[in-house]
Enzyme design. Structure first.
Site, PDB file in Angstrom:
ATOM      1  N   SER A   1       0.783  -1.169  -0.133  1.00 33.71           N
ATOM      2  CA  SER A   1       0.084  -0.097  -0.120  1.00 33.71           C
ATOM      3  C   SER A   1       0.869   1.372   0.025  1.00 33.71           C
ATOM      4  CB  SER A   1      -0.910   0.066   1.151  1.00 33.71           C
ATOM      5  OG  SER A   1      -1.427   1.364   1.319  1.00 33.71           O
TER       6      SER A   1
ATOM      7  N   TYR B   1      -2.153  -0.778  10.247  1.00 38.59           N
ATOM      8  CA  TYR B   1      -2.462  -0.896   8.744  1.00 38.59           C
ATOM      9  C   TYR B   1      -0.873  -0.605   8.023  1.00 38.59           C
ATOM     10  CZ  TYR B   1      -4.067  -0.577   3.940  1.00 38.59           C
ATOM     11  OH  TYR B   1      -4.144  -1.094   2.547  1.00 38.59           O
TER      12      TYR B   1
END
Length: 286
Positions: free
Chosen positions: A138, A151
């Site tokens: 990501s 995350y």
């Protein structure tokens, strides 16, 4: 026929990736924790002449990975491509996020990549296949924001694990690519949780964030095209979207600047802004 295994393929990026690979002639194993969603995608692919098979898989379970890999090998032979796409994005500050929430994020976003890469890389090595593994990291991997530390930490680990695996598998002729998307129009945020909220507040938060993410310019099919191209060209790291490329470059040039930018956002700011823009979000997403 070459076989591709795609996780989290019941929706979003995984769904579009499975469809695109099937169009390219792959036999696709559509894996998802939601077996109904996986079967729907598999049916969509077969309805237009492709080859796809639905598969129930909880990516956080090493035992399930082993079982699925054995099934794939028994049914179709060793897989040629693995796309580790499944993931979650929970929100919350570093301290307020519980140990259980941290563990859940690590299990799904990081350990699933490790489990899958190990078992399918072993298939490729044993069979002498020059395959490819694509891991979805990501843009958060190089953006230390205050509201997604778990995350971001897990995705940063995915990025490094992919590079380590790439070094190890290169002599075997097996490629490894880490994809780092920015803001994509999926339901990732809407399916996540925010630390410290009760059930009613949680539902309201999901609804608001779902509307915000629906405004993202890029759609899942853009990432799917990057995945497909990466399988053919074998790049090491591919940011997706301008914000991801900018973050990738800035983090390498000036980590302090990236930390300063990441410190600007906060839940207090979001809680103040979201009610003000709610009427606009309702009109846009109606």
């Amino acid at each position: 026929m070459r076989t591709a295994m795609v996780t989290g393929a019941g929706a979003g990026i995984g769904r579009e990736t499975a469809r695109l690979l099937a169009e390219g002639g792959y036999r696709v194993v559509v894996a998802d924790i939601n077996e109904t969603a996986a079967q729907t995608v598999a049916d969509e692919i077969t309805a237009v002449g492709g080859h796809a098979y639905a598969c129930l898989l909880d990516v956080a379970s090493e035992a399930q990975w082993d079982k699925v890999a054995e099934w794939v090998h028994g049914e179709f032979g060793p897989a040629h491509v693995l796309v580790n796409n499944a993931g979650i994005m929970d929100t919350g500050g570093f301290v307020e996020t519980s140990a259980a929430q941290w563990q859940r994020t690590v299990d799904i976003d990081l350990m699933s990549v490790i489990y899958g890469s190990r078992v399918f890389a072993r298939q490729m090595i044993d069979a002498g296949i020059e395959g490819h593994i694509v891991n979805l990291s990501s843009g958060a991997a190089f953006f230390p924001a205050r509201y997604i530390p778990a995350y971001a930490a897990a995705k940063a680990a995915v990025l490094m694990a992919s590079q380590a695996l790439r070094v190890e598998l290169r002599p075997k002729g097996i490629g490894v690519t880490a994809i780092c998307p920015g803001a994509i129009r999926t339901e990732l945020l809407a399916h996540g949780t925010r630390a410290g909220l009760d059930a009613a507040e949680q539902e309201a938060w999901r609804t608001q964030l779902g509307k915000v993410q629906s405004l993202a310019f890029a759609t899942p099919d853009k990432v799917a095209r990057v995945v497909e191209r990466s399988i053919r060209r074998n790049p090491a790291v591919v940011p997706v979207n301008p914000e991801a490329w900018i973050g990738y470059g800035l983090f390498r040039l000036s980590p302090g600047l990236v930390r300063a930018v990441g410190s600007v956002g906060s839940f207090d700011l979001a809680d103040r802004l979201l009610p003000r823009i709610q009427p606009l979000l309702n009109r846009i997403t109606k």
